[in-house]
Design an enzyme around this catalytic site. Sequence first.
Site, PDB file in Angstrom:
ATOM      1  N   LYS A  14       0.828  -1.212   0.000  1.00  0.00           N
ATOM      2  CA  LYS A  14       0.000   0.000   0.000  1.00  0.00           C
ATOM      3  C   LYS A  14       0.864   1.265   0.000  1.00  0.00           C
ATOM      4  CE  LYS A  14      -2.079  -1.063   3.910  1.00  0.00           C
ATOM      5  NZ  LYS A  14      -1.514  -2.365   4.299  1.00  0.00           N
ATOM      6  N   ARG A 128      11.735  -5.783   4.843  1.00  0.00           N
ATOM      7  CA  ARG A 128      11.561  -4.370   5.170  1.00  0.00           C
ATOM      8  C   ARG A 128      12.133  -4.080   6.562  1.00  0.00           C
ATOM      9  NH1 ARG A 128       5.601  -1.864   4.808  1.00  0.00           N
ATOM     10  NH2 ARG A 128       5.342  -2.726   6.875  1.00  0.00           N
TER      11      ARG A 128
HETATM   12  P1  ADP Z   1       1.436  -2.271   8.000  1.00  0.00           P
HETATM   13  O1  ADP Z   1       0.351  -1.990   7.002  1.00  0.00           O
HETATM   14  O2  ADP Z   1       2.649  -2.883   7.391  1.00  0.00           O
HETATM   15  O3  ADP Z   1       0.950  -3.009   9.230  1.00  0.00           O
HETATM   16  P2  ADP Z   1       1.376   0.453   8.964  1.00  0.00           P
HETATM   17  O4  ADP Z   1       2.526   1.363   8.906  1.00  0.00           O
HETATM   18  O5  ADP Z   1       0.165   0.758   8.127  1.00  0.00           O
HETATM   19  O6  ADP Z   1       2.009  -0.941   8.557  1.00  0.00           O
HETATM   20  O7  ADP Z   1       0.854   0.279  10.466  1.00  0.00           O
HETATM   21  C1  ADP Z   1       1.745   0.033  11.519  1.00  0.00           C
HETATM   22  C2  ADP Z   1       0.956  -0.143  12.817  1.00  0.00           C
HETATM   23  O8  ADP Z   1       0.244   1.077  13.137  1.00  0.00           O
HETATM   24  C3  ADP Z   1      -0.135  -1.224  12.807  1.00  0.00           C
HETATM   25  O9  ADP Z   1       0.366  -2.517  13.094  1.00  0.00           O
HETATM   26  C4  ADP Z   1      -1.074  -0.699  13.904  1.00  0.00           C
HETATM   27  O10 ADP Z   1      -0.554  -0.981  15.197  1.00  0.00           O
HETATM   28  C5  ADP Z   1      -1.014   0.801  13.727  1.00  0.00           C
HETATM   29  N1  ADP Z   1      -2.089   1.279  12.829  1.00  0.00           N
HETATM   30  C6  ADP Z   1      -1.927   1.714  11.549  1.00  0.00           C
HETATM   31  N2  ADP Z   1      -3.108   2.093  11.024  1.00  0.00           N
HETATM   32  C7  ADP Z   1      -4.047   1.875  11.987  1.00  0.00           C
HETATM   33  C8  ADP Z   1      -5.456   2.049  12.059  1.00  0.00           C
HETATM   34  N3  ADP Z   1      -6.176   2.519  11.029  1.00  0.00           N
HETATM   35  N4  ADP Z   1      -6.095   1.732  13.223  1.00  0.00           N
HETATM   36  C9  ADP Z   1      -5.412   1.278  14.266  1.00  0.00           C
HETATM   37  N5  ADP Z   1      -4.081   1.078  14.273  1.00  0.00           N
HETATM   38  C10 ADP Z   1      -3.389   1.363  13.144  1.00  0.00           C
END
Ligand code: ADP
Length: 191
Positions: A14, A128
């Site tokens: 993404k 990563r």
């Molecule tokens: P990935 O998609 O690889 O898990 P992200 O950078 O999108 O990585 O998210 C990292 C962490 O941030 C998630 O594991 C979660 O703990 C938190 N997080 C991200 N987006 C959300 C969301 N919309 N709601 C709750 N927690 C979130």
Amino acid sequence: MINLVLFGPPGSGKGTQSVKLQEKYQLMHVSTGDLFRMHMRENTDLGKEAKSYIEKGDLVPDEVTIGMMNAKIESHPEAKGFIFDGFPRTAAQAEALDALLNSKNTPVSKMIALNVPDEELIKRLLLRGKDSGRADDQNEEIIANRIQVYNDKTLPVASYYEKQAKLVEIHGLGSIDDIFNRLCAVIDTLA
Ligand code: ADP
């Protein structure tokens, strides 16, 4: 105005694709993960709270996440549209996003889901973790928890958009450019 929800499990690409889409379509890329990491680096109260969940691979509570996203959207009235990356991840977040965007008469245009098998996700995340130093990408147990949380809490969000006839699924294996072209083919039908 085009508002895209880019959907898929951790490691599905993404973030990589959002950066390319942002440039091509002049949309504002908003990643909840990036916002949380910024708050953690700056050691804000929100960052301190988010850290305890992120380091376990759990979701940050909805009220914190929704509040942060609403503020982000409200602070960019000039945006031509948004790419939401990592949000919404729960049914409550999807409802909150709809409420906000509908109140501005700029609803979600499409949810595009990247389909990638679990074995490939784990491989990509561990790689990563080596390059980025992200602690949540370096531990197989935390990765497994994130994939489980995705299956339990986040997958239902796809049905939410499917009911609105907004879900499009994309094959998420192949080169970055192949996947980008598949995404563009969907977005070009929206203009
Ligand atoms: P990935 O998609 O690889 O898990 P992200 O950078 O999108 O990585 O998210 C990292 C962490 O941030 C998630 O594991 C979660 O703990 C938190 N997080 C991200 N987006 C959300 C969301 N919309 N709601 C709750 N927690 C979130």
